[in-house]
Design a protein around this motif. Structure first.
Motif, PDB file in Angstrom:
ATOM      1  N   GLN A  31       0.831  -1.198   0.000  1.00 21.09           N
ATOM      2  CA  GLN A  31       0.000   0.000   0.000  1.00 21.09           C
ATOM      3  C   GLN A  31       0.872   1.257   0.000  1.00 21.09           C
ATOM      4  O   GLN A  31       2.051   1.229   0.339  1.00 21.09           O
ATOM      5  N   GLU A  32       0.260   2.359  -0.347  1.00 22.60           N
ATOM      6  CA  GLU A  32       0.935   3.649  -0.334  1.00 22.60           C
ATOM      7  C   GLU A  32       0.633   4.364   0.990  1.00 22.60           C
ATOM      8  O   GLU A  32      -0.472   4.231   1.529  1.00 22.60           O
ATOM      9  N   VAL A  33       1.631   5.072   1.517  1.00 25.62           N
ATOM     10  CA  VAL A  33       1.396   5.879   2.716  1.00 25.62           C
ATOM     11  C   VAL A  33       1.896   7.296   2.496  1.00 25.62           C
ATOM     12  O   VAL A  33       2.834   7.524   1.727  1.00 25.62           O
ATOM     13  N   ILE A  34       1.247   8.224   3.155  1.00 25.08           N
ATOM     14  CA  ILE A  34       1.696   9.616   3.140  1.00 25.08           C
ATOM     15  C   ILE A  34       1.902  10.061   4.584  1.00 25.08           C
ATOM     16  O   ILE A  34       0.968  10.004   5.388  1.00 25.08           O
TER      17      ILE A  34
ATOM     18  N   ASP B  97      13.074   5.500  -6.090  1.00 27.08           N
ATOM     19  CA  ASP B  97      11.845   5.896  -6.786  1.00 27.08           C
ATOM     20  C   ASP B  97      10.577   5.577  -5.990  1.00 27.08           C
ATOM     21  O   ASP B  97       9.491   6.044  -6.333  1.00 27.08           O
ATOM     22  N   GLN B  98      10.727   4.792  -4.961  1.00 28.00           N
ATOM     23  CA  GLN B  98       9.585   4.451  -4.115  1.00 28.00           C
ATOM     24  C   GLN B  98       9.130   5.661  -3.285  1.00 28.00           C
ATOM     25  O   GLN B  98       7.999   5.747  -2.839  1.00 28.00           O
ATOM     26  N   PHE B  99      10.063   6.593  -3.077  1.00 28.00           N
ATOM     27  CA  PHE B  99       9.815   7.734  -2.199  1.00 28.00           C
ATOM     28  C   PHE B  99       9.616   9.013  -3.006  1.00 28.00           C
ATOM     29  O   PHE B  99      10.206   9.201  -4.075  1.00 28.00           O
ATOM     30  N   SER B 100       8.802   9.911  -2.464  1.00 32.53           N
ATOM     31  CA  SER B 100       8.700  11.246  -3.028  1.00 32.53           C
ATOM     32  C   SER B 100       8.347  12.215  -1.908  1.00 32.53           C
ATOM     33  O   SER B 100       7.789  11.822  -0.882  1.00 32.53           O
ATOM     34  N   VAL B 101       8.685  13.476  -2.119  1.00 32.13           N
ATOM     35  CA  VAL B 101       8.346  14.514  -1.149  1.00 32.13           C
ATOM     36  C   VAL B 101       7.656  15.649  -1.884  1.00 32.13           C
ATOM     37  O   VAL B 101       7.848  15.866  -3.087  1.00 32.13           O
ATOM     38  N   GLU B 102       6.865  16.385  -1.092  1.00 29.82           N
ATOM     39  CA  GLU B 102       6.103  17.476  -1.681  1.00 29.82           C
ATOM     40  C   GLU B 102       5.828  18.514  -0.610  1.00 29.82           C
ATOM     41  O   GLU B 102       5.685  18.183   0.573  1.00 29.82           O
ATOM     42  N   ARG B 103       5.759  19.758  -1.048  1.00 23.16           N
ATOM     43  CA  ARG B 103       5.338  20.841  -0.169  1.00 23.16           C
ATOM     44  C   ARG B 103       4.156  21.503  -0.878  1.00 23.16           C
ATOM     45  O   ARG B 103       4.308  22.505  -1.557  1.00 23.16           O
ATOM     46  N   PRO B 104       2.977  20.910  -0.724  1.00 20.32           N
ATOM     47  CA  PRO B 104       1.857  21.263  -1.598  1.00 20.32           C
ATOM     48  C   PRO B 104       1.265  22.655  -1.388  1.00 20.32           C
ATOM     49  O   PRO B 104       0.742  23.246  -2.316  1.00 20.32           O
ATOM     50  N   ASP B 105       1.369  23.174  -0.169  1.00 20.80           N
ATOM     51  CA  ASP B 105       0.613  24.395   0.097  1.00 20.80           C
ATOM     52  C   ASP B 105       1.374  25.421   0.909  1.00 20.80           C
ATOM     53  O   ASP B 105       0.776  26.293   1.505  1.00 20.80           O
ATOM     54  N   GLY B 106       2.683  25.332   0.971  1.00 21.24           N
ATOM     55  CA  GLY B 106       3.467  26.323   1.699  1.00 21.24           C
ATOM     56  C   GLY B 106       3.536  26.108   3.186  1.00 21.24           C
ATOM     57  O   GLY B 106       4.259  26.832   3.873  1.00 21.24           O
ATOM     58  N   SER B 107       2.784  25.126   3.712  1.00 20.03           N
ATOM     59  CA  SER B 107       2.902  24.848   5.138  1.00 20.03           C
ATOM     60  C   SER B 107       3.190  23.375   5.389  1.00 20.03           C
ATOM     61  O   SER B 107       4.034  23.041   6.204  1.00 20.03           O
ATOM     62  N   ASN B 108       2.505  22.483   4.666  1.00 16.93           N
ATOM     63  CA  ASN B 108       2.737  21.063   4.869  1.00 16.93           C
ATOM     64  C   ASN B 108       3.941  20.582   4.062  1.00 16.93           C
ATOM     65  O   ASN B 108       4.263  21.123   2.999  1.00 16.93           O
ATOM     66  N   PHE B 109       4.572  19.547   4.587  1.00 18.41           N
ATOM     67  CA  PHE B 109       5.689  18.901   3.903  1.00 18.41           C
ATOM     68  C   PHE B 109       5.445  17.408   4.041  1.00 18.41           C
ATOM     69  O   PHE B 109       5.361  16.893   5.154  1.00 18.41           O
ATOM     70  N   THR B 110       5.270  16.717   2.906  1.00 16.98           N
ATOM     71  CA  THR B 110       4.846  15.325   2.987  1.00 16.98           C
ATOM     72  C   THR B 110       5.896  14.387   2.408  1.00 16.98           C
ATOM     73  O   THR B 110       6.652  14.751   1.494  1.00 16.98           O
ATOM     74  N   LEU B 111       5.906  13.181   2.952  1.00 12.63           N
ATOM     75  CA  LEU B 111       6.719  12.085   2.436  1.00 12.63           C
ATOM     76  C   LEU B 111       5.769  10.989   2.000  1.00 12.63           C
ATOM     77  O   LEU B 111       4.965  10.505   2.805  1.00 12.63           O
ATOM     78  N   LYS B 112       5.841  10.618   0.734  1.00  5.99           N
ATOM     79  CA  LYS B 112       4.995   9.555   0.199  1.00  5.99           C
ATOM     80  C   LYS B 112       5.870   8.335  -0.056  1.00  5.99           C
ATOM     81  O   LYS B 112       6.954   8.448  -0.646  1.00  5.99           O
ATOM     82  N   ILE B 113       5.389   7.195   0.402  1.00  9.26           N
ATOM     83  CA  ILE B 113       6.078   5.927   0.134  1.00  9.26           C
ATOM     84  C   ILE B 113       5.119   5.057  -0.658  1.00  9.26           C
ATOM     85  O   ILE B 113       4.038   4.708  -0.160  1.00  9.26           O
ATOM     86  N   ARG B 114       5.489   4.760  -1.890  1.00  9.62           N
ATOM     87  CA  ARG B 114       4.637   3.926  -2.753  1.00  9.62           C
ATOM     88  C   ARG B 114       4.991   2.468  -2.536  1.00  9.62           C
ATOM     89  O   ARG B 114       6.139   2.130  -2.270  1.00  9.62           O
ATOM     90  N   SER B 115       3.988   1.612  -2.648  1.00 11.32           N
ATOM     91  CA  SER B 115       4.207   0.171  -2.604  1.00 11.32           C
ATOM     92  C   SER B 115       5.147  -0.207  -1.444  1.00 11.32           C
ATOM     93  O   SER B 115       6.284  -0.665  -1.652  1.00 11.32           O
ATOM     94  N   THR B 116       4.658  -0.002  -0.245  1.00 10.29           N
ATOM     95  CA  THR B 116       5.481  -0.199   0.950  1.00 10.29           C
ATOM     96  C   THR B 116       5.960  -1.646   1.099  1.00 10.29           C
ATOM     97  O   THR B 116       5.286  -2.596   0.682  1.00 10.29           O
ATOM     98  N   LYS B 117       7.153  -1.758   1.704  1.00 13.58           N
ATOM     99  CA  LYS B 117       7.753  -3.069   1.965  1.00 13.58           C
ATOM    100  C   LYS B 117       7.895  -3.239   3.478  1.00 13.58           C
ATOM    101  O   LYS B 117       7.869  -2.259   4.229  1.00 13.58           O
ATOM    102  N   LEU B 118       8.093  -4.469   3.890  1.00 12.25           N
ATOM    103  CA  LEU B 118       8.260  -4.732   5.324  1.00 12.25           C
ATOM    104  C   LEU B 118       9.418  -3.920   5.906  1.00 12.25           C
ATOM    105  O   LEU B 118       9.321  -3.398   7.029  1.00 12.25           O
ATOM    106  N   GLU B 119      10.483  -3.782   5.131  1.00  9.82           N
ATOM    107  CA  GLU B 119      11.671  -3.089   5.615  1.00  9.82           C
ATOM    108  C   GLU B 119      11.507  -1.578   5.696  1.00  9.82           C
ATOM    109  O   GLU B 119      12.410  -0.871   6.152  1.00  9.82           O
TER     110      GLU B 119
END
Lengths: 116, 116
Positions: free
Chosen positions: B17-20, B63-85
Motif C-alpha cells: 500500500q501507499e502511505v503519506i 523511486d519508491q519515495f517522493s516529497v512534496e510541499r503542496p501548500d506552503g505549510s505542509n511537507f509530505t513524504l509519500k512511500i509507494r508500494s510499501t515493503k516490510l523493511e
C-alpha cells in the motif's frame, strides 16, 4: 567504523556524577552537533560546535572538538535523573564548493541512564 | 516555542500500500528534511528540500519515495508500494533561513510506520 560513532554504547551513573560521551567521525566536517532523544520522542538539539572551534559550553553541557583526531566529546556535569535519554552526535559535511544543505549524519548513540 | 508537528503518530499499513506521512515545519524555516530510524539503529538521512525542490537525497531515497510541499505549510513524504523493511520511525526536521549550514535542525516527534 562509520561516520559518527559514539562510545560508550551505554552509560549508567548515579545522580550528581558527570557523564562523558565520545564521538568519532571520518570525513571533514562543517560542524558537529549533539542531540538528545527521550524514549519514543523526537530529537532535541543540545549544542553545535563549528569546525574552527575547540570547546563550547551551554549550561551543564561541555563539548570539545578535535578535528585532528576527528573526535568530539560531550560532558554532562552534575547529572540528574531527567538527563536519562539517548544522546547522538551528528555531523554536517564540509563542502568546499560552499553549498551545503545541512544533511546530518548520525552516530549510533549513547544510552545514558542516571539513577536517582 | 514553535515546533515541528507530524501526523499521524502511528501508521499501520499493509505491505504494497501507499502511505503519506505529514509534517508541518516551523513557519519561517526554509530547509526541510526527512530522516528515518529503524528500531535499534541509527537515524538515517533520507532527503533534504529547499526552494521547492529536492536538494540532496540518500541512496535509501529511491523511486519508491517522493516529497512534496503542496501548500506552503505542509511537507509530505509519500512511500509507494510499501515493503516490510520500510517499518521505522520517520522524522521530519526543518532549519531556519538561508546561509551557512551551522544552524540546528528542529525535529518533530516522528511517525511510527508499521508495515504488515
Amino acid at each position: 567504523s562509520q561516520q559518527g560513532e559514539e562510545d560508550p554504547q551505554a552509560l549508567s551513573i548515579q545522580e550528581g556524577e558527570n557523564a562523558t560521551m565520545n564521538c568519532s567521525y571520518k570525513t571533514s566536517i562543517n560542524n558537529l552537533q549533539w542531540y538528545r532523544q527521550n524514549s519514543g520522542r523526537g530529537l532535541v538539539h543540545l549544542i553545535l560546535i563549528r569546525s574552527n572551534e575547540r570547546e563550547k559550553h551551554s549550561g551543564r553541557l561541555r563539548v570539545t572538538l578535535d578535528t585532528s583526531k576527528k573526535s568530539s566529546s560531550l560532558l554532562i556535569t552534575a547529572s540528574r535523573a531527567a538527563d536519562t535519554a539517548s544522546y547522538f552526535c551528528a555531523t554536517v559535511p564540509f563542502n568546499a564548493g560552499g553549498t551545503s544543505y545541512g544533511k546530518l549524519t548520525f552516530g549510533q548513540g549513547t544510552i545514558l541512564t542516571v539513577h536517582p | 516555542e514553535p515546533e515541528v508537528t507530524q501526523t499521524p503518530s502511528h501508521q499501520v499499513t499493509q505491505m504494497g500500500q501507499e502511505v503519506i506521512l505529514r509534517c508541518v515545519p516551523i513557519s519561517n524555516h526554509l530547509y526541510f528534511y526527512w530522516y528515518r530510524q529503524i528500531l535499534g539503529q541509527k537515524v538515517e538521512f533520507l532527503v533534504s528540500f529547499y526552494n521547492n525542490e529536492i536538494s540532496e537525497k540518500s541512496e535509501i531515497f529511491d523511486d519508491q519515495f517522493s516529497v512534496e510541499r503542496p501548500d506552503g505549510s505542509n511537507f509530505t513524504l509519500k512511500i509507494r508500494s510499501t515493503k516490510l523493511e520500510d517499518s521505522a520511525m520517520y522524522f521530519c526536521a526543518s532549519r531556519p533561513h538561508r546561509g551557512p549550514s551551522d544552524q540546528p535542525q528542529h525535529f518533530g516527534d516522528g511517525t511510527r510506520l508499521s508495515i504488515l
